[in-house]
Write a protein that holds these residues in place. Structure first.
Motif, PDB file in Angstrom:
ATOM      1  N   ASP A 113      25.010  24.689 -17.373  1.00  0.00           N
ATOM      2  CA  ASP A 113      24.843  24.111 -16.037  1.00  0.00           C
ATOM      3  C   ASP A 113      25.377  22.687 -16.093  1.00  0.00           C
ATOM      4  O   ASP A 113      24.627  21.724 -16.271  1.00  0.00           O
ATOM      5  CB  ASP A 113      23.367  24.144 -15.643  1.00  0.00           C
ATOM      6  N   GLU A 114      26.701  22.565 -16.001  1.00  0.00           N
ATOM      7  CA  GLU A 114      27.357  21.274 -16.135  1.00  0.00           C
ATOM      8  C   GLU A 114      27.503  20.604 -14.776  1.00  0.00           C
ATOM      9  O   GLU A 114      27.215  21.205 -13.723  1.00  0.00           O
ATOM     10  CB  GLU A 114      28.729  21.446 -16.790  1.00  0.00           C
ATOM     11  N   GLU A 115      28.002  19.379 -14.789  1.00  0.00           N
ATOM     12  CA  GLU A 115      28.130  18.623 -13.546  1.00  0.00           C
ATOM     13  C   GLU A 115      29.114  19.297 -12.593  1.00  0.00           C
ATOM     14  O   GLU A 115      28.927  19.282 -11.370  1.00  0.00           O
ATOM     15  CB  GLU A 115      28.593  17.199 -13.846  1.00  0.00           C
ATOM     16  N   ASP A 116      30.187  19.929 -13.130  1.00  0.00           N
ATOM     17  CA  ASP A 116      31.227  20.475 -12.270  1.00  0.00           C
ATOM     18  C   ASP A 116      31.285  22.001 -12.254  1.00  0.00           C
ATOM     19  O   ASP A 116      32.108  22.576 -11.552  1.00  0.00           O
ATOM     20  CB  ASP A 116      32.592  19.923 -12.676  1.00  0.00           C
ATOM     21  N   TYR A 117      30.450  22.682 -13.025  1.00  0.00           N
ATOM     22  CA  TYR A 117      30.431  24.144 -12.974  1.00  0.00           C
ATOM     23  C   TYR A 117      29.149  24.683 -13.594  1.00  0.00           C
ATOM     24  O   TYR A 117      28.459  24.007 -14.357  1.00  0.00           O
ATOM     25  CB  TYR A 117      31.653  24.741 -13.678  1.00  0.00           C
ATOM     26  N   VAL A 118      28.845  25.961 -13.260  1.00  0.00           N
ATOM     27  CA  VAL A 118      27.737  26.703 -13.845  1.00  0.00           C
ATOM     28  C   VAL A 118      28.313  28.025 -14.341  1.00  0.00           C
ATOM     29  O   VAL A 118      29.094  28.677 -13.623  1.00  0.00           O
ATOM     30  CB  VAL A 118      26.615  26.968 -12.831  1.00  0.00           C
ATOM     31  N   ALA A 119      27.941  28.440 -15.559  1.00  0.00           N
ATOM     32  CA  ALA A 119      28.527  29.671 -16.101  1.00  0.00           C
ATOM     33  C   ALA A 119      27.586  30.322 -17.093  1.00  0.00           C
ATOM     34  O   ALA A 119      26.846  29.650 -17.819  1.00  0.00           O
ATOM     35  CB  ALA A 119      29.863  29.371 -16.775  1.00  0.00           C
ATOM     36  N   ASP A 120      27.630  31.665 -17.105  1.00  0.00           N
ATOM     37  CA  ASP A 120      27.017  32.444 -18.172  1.00  0.00           C
ATOM     38  C   ASP A 120      28.111  32.744 -19.188  1.00  0.00           C
ATOM     39  O   ASP A 120      29.192  33.231 -18.829  1.00  0.00           O
ATOM     40  CB  ASP A 120      26.442  33.748 -17.621  1.00  0.00           C
ATOM     41  N   VAL A 121      27.842  32.460 -20.450  1.00  0.00           N
ATOM     42  CA  VAL A 121      28.875  32.586 -21.476  1.00  0.00           C
ATOM     43  C   VAL A 121      28.368  33.461 -22.617  1.00  0.00           C
ATOM     44  O   VAL A 121      27.161  33.577 -22.853  1.00  0.00           O
ATOM     45  CB  VAL A 121      29.302  31.202 -22.024  1.00  0.00           C
ATOM     46  N   ALA A 122      29.335  34.074 -23.314  1.00  0.00           N
ATOM     47  CA  ALA A 122      29.005  34.889 -24.480  1.00  0.00           C
ATOM     48  C   ALA A 122      30.207  34.911 -25.412  1.00  0.00           C
ATOM     49  O   ALA A 122      31.356  34.884 -24.955  1.00  0.00           O
ATOM     50  CB  ALA A 122      28.616  36.307 -24.076  1.00  0.00           C
ATOM     51  N   THR A 123      29.941  34.957 -26.689  1.00  0.00           N
ATOM     52  CA  THR A 123      30.996  35.089 -27.691  1.00  0.00           C
ATOM     53  C   THR A 123      30.512  36.030 -28.790  1.00  0.00           C
ATOM     54  O   THR A 123      29.314  36.118 -29.071  1.00  0.00           O
ATOM     55  CB  THR A 123      31.369  33.738 -28.335  1.00  0.00           C
ATOM     56  N   ILE A 124      31.464  36.721 -29.405  1.00  0.00           N
ATOM     57  CA  ILE A 124      31.163  37.543 -30.565  1.00  0.00           C
ATOM     58  C   ILE A 124      32.395  37.526 -31.453  1.00  0.00           C
ATOM     59  O   ILE A 124      33.532  37.519 -30.958  1.00  0.00           O
ATOM     60  CB  ILE A 124      30.781  38.980 -30.160  1.00  0.00           C
ATOM     61  N   GLY A 125      32.182  37.469 -32.761  1.00  0.00           N
ATOM     62  CA  GLY A 125      33.342  37.385 -33.634  1.00  0.00           C
ATOM     63  C   GLY A 125      33.015  37.603 -35.093  1.00  0.00           C
ATOM     64  O   GLY A 125      31.848  37.710 -35.488  1.00  0.00           O
TER      65      GLY A 125
END
Length: 600
Positions: A354-366
């Protein structure tokens, strides 16, 4: 060494007067007549009685024991400084300590007088070690005419043995030594004979102390090259591989008796750590809010040093310009995969930003491989899938890509949490291949740090940090938002709000701020210790972001400066920094940062 005799010196050094009960020591006098300053200092540092007095020791039995042991301690200090004709007298209430029988120990001690006459400084008349392995380098001070320091003689013998061991002679030893002091000429003749023994090869590795660890995995991780020529360096590398897993509290590699015909077996004596560990941390900044971190770790999940770690993080709690971020990650590492120096790792992470300029759900796998080229140099290669679904101030976005991060880490710091010398370099290139509307390009990051200690015991340290970031190949709006670069906050520019410096991009009627494709940041610190525990820091930070190249026309700078306090806890300093903006338009007012460890 001449016989002990009673002596009275002209110079007296009094180490304090203790008052108290009847059994207390009233006075300790320590005399070094005729001694050079460095010799006198070495004698005082070696003195058990001086140490006892400084520790407040008053028990007569303990003081008497220290007095009897004092002769050997002072004799060793004299030899170390090249004095072999010294005279030592130690009087306990007027009686020579060496003449008092242990069963006749005094029940009360009032005055102890120590007198050390160092005598002349000796020089080496002969300095021989033989036979020597080709290429063996002896200490420069081990030569005729040089000061006859006992430590140099010992170092020469050790260097001779090490020279043969480096060539595979595992059982090389000192076979004989003839060290003769000529008191008339104040010279010392040192002749050392070595016995190289046969050239040997590594035999089988035996493991002692394994409880939860599988023995075959201990052997695999150690990677000792059985059948190859013995090498002490390979032996130390094997021990370091085992220590690096974090499974063992201690690791000791010892050589056994030679097996027929030329094999030397090795025993690895290990003591295992408790399998589980957890940790919590917190950091707070006035603008960025509170950050809470924690992890749970299992050091030996399946009996082969598999390392399972679960990390959780909640950041920007109470931040003024953004919401709360959450991340939860799991990693599983398996050492000695492919080679003894290669670790295979699996990683997965989910979170909400929840940043100043955007909101995002994120995921990574590796999955990744880390290779240890040495104790200070590592390389890494991985492949991963990254996902981000969110909304900025203009529209929704969905980013998906496959990335192949390639990195190197070179860490030559003398202390990872409070460095006073050395350097640190971490560099990574991450090509990413976009899926759907996501762009394809590469993200490059460089983090370089250097440290220079000044003065006695590095009481003043100059520290510097340079950070570079670059996105190539992918257009700005086609690049995942959390891959773009911002400046501001404790990790980049203190005194400026967290991620406050980005770039403004015209999108329709709006011109919202977004991260940049180029970033350069620098942090400079002067650290000074005021006491053994408390230090002060002055610092200056600056950062710049750009779109079309470093120092382009659309970029901007900002900077901050401040003062800080450090308290050394023994496992890392507690940090308090107070900073304010110096230049730029992104910040106004004082920022406060509290955390564990130096800023970099």
């Amino acid at each position: 060494m001449r016989p002990l005799r009673r002596s009275c010196g002209a110079a007296v050094l009094a180490f304090g007067v203790l008052s108290g009960p009847a059994a207390a020591l009233e006075r300790l006098e320590f005399r070094t007549p005729g001694a050079a300053e460095d010799v006198a200092d070495a004698l005082r540092a070696a003195s058990l009685l001086v140490s006892s007095e400084l520790d407040g020791q008053t028990d007569a039995q303990d003081l008497f024991a220290a007095a009897r042991a004092e002769y050997a301690a002072l004799l060793g200090a004299l030899y170390a400084k090249g004095h072999y004709s010294g005279v030592i007298t130690i009087r306990v209430d007027g009686r020579e300590a060496a003449s008092i029988a242990p069963l006749d120990a005094p029940g009360r001690i009032d005055v102890i007088e120590v007198t050390v006459e160092p005598g002349p400084a000796f020089r080496l008349s002969q300095a021989e070690v033989a036979p020597l392995a080709p290429g063996t380098a002896l200490p420069p001070g081990f030569a005729a005419g040089q000061p006859a320091l006992s430590g140099v003689v010992r170092d020469a013998a050790a260097a001779g043995v090490s020279g043969w061991r480096d060539r595979g002679h595992a059982k090389a030893r000192v076979a004989g030594q003839d060290v003769t002091a000529n008191h008339r000429d104040a010279t010392l003749a040192a002749r050392i004979a070595l016995e190289p023994g046969p050239r040997l090869r590594f035999g089988p590795l035996t493991v002692e102390g394994a409880e939860r660890m599988e023995v075959r995995r201990v052997v695999k991780i150690a990677g000792l090259p059985e059948g190859e020529v013995f090498s002490p360096q390979e032996l130390e590398r094997a021990a370091n591989r085992l220590r690096r897993t974090g499974v063992f509290r201690s690791v000791a590699m010892t050589e056994g008796d030679v097996l027929s015909p030329d094999l030397v077996p090795i025993t690895a004596a290990i003591v295992e750590e408790l399998p589980r560990r957890y940790s919590f941390g917190a950091e707070i900044a006035s603008q960025d809010g509170l950050s809470l971190t924690g992890y749970w770790l299992h050091r030996n999940l399946l009996g082969g040093a598999e390392r399972l770690r679960v990390d959780g993080e909640i950041t920007n709690i109470g931040a003024q310009n953004s919401g709360v971020d959450y991340t939860l990650g799991v990693t599983l590492d398996r050492p000695a995969t492919l080679t003894p120096d290669t670790t295979l790792g699996f990683a997965a992470e989910i979170g909400r930003l929840d940043e100043e300029d955007y909101v995002a759900d994120v995921a990574t796998i590796g999955v990744n491989l880390t290779h240890y080229f040495s104790d200070t140099l590592t390389g890494r290669l991985g492949i991963g899938y990254e996902y981000a679904n969110g909304r900025d101030r203009v529209s929704d976005f969905l980013f998906r890509n496959v990335s192949i991060p390639i990195g190197v880490n070179w860490d030559r710091r003398n202390d990872k949490t409070n460095a006073t010398e050395g350097f640190y370099l971490d560099a990574e290139v991450k090509p990413f291949f976009g899926l759907g509307t996501t762009g394809t390009g590469a993200r490059t990051k460089i983090d370089a740090r250097g440290y220079l200690g000044l003065g006695a015991a590095d009481r003043v340290v100059l520290a510097g940090r340079l950070q570079l970031g670059l996105i190539t190949g992918s257009a700005l709006l086609d690049t995942p938002r959390d891959d773009l670069f911002y400046s501001g906050g404790g990790g980049t520019v203190r005194g400026q709000p967290y991620q406050s410096l980005g770039v403004n991009v015209a999108r329709g009627a709006l011109s919202p701020k977004i991260g940049a494709t180029h970033f350069i940041g620098t942090q400079l610190e002067a650290r000074a210790m005021v006491t053994d525990r408390i230090g002060v820091v002055g610092f200056f930070d600056a950062g710049r972001v750009d779109l079309d190249g470093f120092f382009g026309t659309g970029g901007d700078w900002h900077s901050g400066a401040g003062l800080g306090l450090r308290y050394d806890t023994g496992f890392g300093p507690i940090r308090l920094d107070v900073a304010a903006p110096v230049s730029g338009t992104t910040g106004d007012g004082v920022q406060i940062y509290v955390g564990l460890g130096q800023a970099f």
